[in-house]
Motif scaffolding. Structure first.
Motif, PDB file in Angstrom:
ATOM      1  N   GLU A  15      -4.996 -34.155 112.857  1.00  0.00           N
ATOM      2  CA  GLU A  15      -5.493 -33.576 114.114  1.00  0.00           C
ATOM      3  C   GLU A  15      -5.619 -34.650 115.197  1.00  0.00           C
ATOM      4  O   GLU A  15      -5.314 -34.399 116.364  1.00  0.00           O
ATOM      5  CB  GLU A  15      -6.816 -32.858 113.894  1.00  0.00           C
ATOM      6  CG  GLU A  15      -6.719 -31.643 112.994  1.00  0.00           C
ATOM      7  CD  GLU A  15      -5.729 -30.595 113.470  1.00  0.00           C
ATOM      8  OE1 GLU A  15      -5.566 -30.414 114.689  1.00  0.00           O
ATOM      9  OE2 GLU A  15      -5.116 -29.940 112.617  1.00  0.00           O
ATOM     10  N   LYS A  18      -2.180 -35.281 116.521  1.00  0.00           N
ATOM     11  CA  LYS A  18      -1.779 -34.215 117.441  1.00  0.00           C
ATOM     12  C   LYS A  18      -2.458 -34.402 118.802  1.00  0.00           C
ATOM     13  O   LYS A  18      -1.837 -34.200 119.848  1.00  0.00           O
ATOM     14  CB  LYS A  18      -2.120 -32.846 116.849  1.00  0.00           C
ATOM     15  CG  LYS A  18      -1.208 -32.467 115.696  1.00  0.00           C
ATOM     16  CD  LYS A  18      -1.666 -31.319 114.842  1.00  0.00           C
ATOM     17  CE  LYS A  18      -2.204 -30.103 115.460  1.00  0.00           C
ATOM     18  NZ  LYS A  18      -2.588 -29.050 114.490  1.00  0.00           N
ATOM     19  N   ARG A  86      -8.512 -31.322 119.945  1.00  0.00           N
ATOM     20  CA  ARG A  86      -8.014 -31.965 118.715  1.00  0.00           C
ATOM     21  C   ARG A  86      -8.867 -33.172 118.333  1.00  0.00           C
ATOM     22  O   ARG A  86      -9.118 -33.398 117.149  1.00  0.00           O
ATOM     23  CB  ARG A  86      -6.546 -32.371 118.855  1.00  0.00           C
ATOM     24  CG  ARG A  86      -5.612 -31.199 118.932  1.00  0.00           C
ATOM     25  CD  ARG A  86      -5.624 -30.389 117.641  1.00  0.00           C
ATOM     26  NE  ARG A  86      -5.305 -29.015 117.927  1.00  0.00           N
ATOM     27  CZ  ARG A  86      -5.835 -27.971 117.335  1.00  0.00           C
ATOM     28  NH1 ARG A  86      -6.717 -28.110 116.377  1.00  0.00           N
ATOM     29  NH2 ARG A  86      -5.497 -26.758 117.671  1.00  0.00           N
ATOM     30  N   VAL A 130       6.831 -28.270 110.544  1.00  0.00           N
ATOM     31  CA  VAL A 130       5.541 -27.949 111.170  1.00  0.00           C
ATOM     32  C   VAL A 130       4.902 -26.759 110.471  1.00  0.00           C
ATOM     33  O   VAL A 130       3.704 -26.758 110.183  1.00  0.00           O
ATOM     34  CB  VAL A 130       5.728 -27.680 112.689  1.00  0.00           C
ATOM     35  CG1 VAL A 130       4.495 -27.041 113.294  1.00  0.00           C
ATOM     36  CG2 VAL A 130       6.082 -28.969 113.413  1.00  0.00           C
TER      37      VAL A 130
END
Length: 160
Positions: A15, A18, A86, A130
């Protein structure tokens, strides 16, 4: 450290990564603000030694050329908001905050139908990768939360 803590930390790193990518997009958009985006796109295609008249590079150049300054601002704000979300999720997962575990489950599950659509109609290695990673994260979070609930129920039964 337990395996569930290791899993949460691994997802927290994902996370955070990202969020870092989204931050790079926001900064990149900010840097490009006010420039002739079609010219920038043509320069990128040329630098990559691609034929600007071929299908994908021409789509890229055309799409970038149609982005207005106000759209650029909205995209940058969206990327920045996504970054903050995120990073908060990564911090919460790293610290083992239960609400971020639920957030990771729900936010990952929301993307699955879109990822399935993308795989069905625009199959690519990246899209499949993904999707697989997201399914693993959603499965892991659901499994972890179900185990926590079961343990809590068992503990309540023992002490009641």
């Amino acid at each position: 450290m337990t395996s569930s803590e290791n899993g949460l930390k691994a997802i927290a790193v994902l996370e955070g990564f990202k969020g870092l990518l989204a931050l790079m997009v926001a900064v990149g958009i900010h840097i490009l603000a006010g420039r002739n985006l079609q010219q920038v796109a043509e320069s990128i295609v040329s630098h990559a030694h691609l034929n600007p008249a071929s299908h994908l590079p021409s789509i890229f150049i055309h799409a970038v050329g149609n982005v207005s300054a106000s759209n650029m601002s909205l995209i940058a704000i969206g990327a920045l908001a996504y970054t903050v979300i995120r990073f908060i999720e990564a911090y919460g997962l790293w610290k083992g905050l239960v609400w971020t575990e639920w957030f990771a489950l729900v936010s990952g599950a929301i993307y699955i139908p879109f990822e399935v659509y993308e795989i069905l109609f625009h199959t690519s290695i990246v899209g499949v990768g993904v999707f697989v990673i997201n399914v693993i994260v959603v499965w892991y979070m659901a499994n972890l939360l179900l185990r926590q609930r079961k343990n809590r129920t068992l503990a309540e039964d023992l002490y009641s």
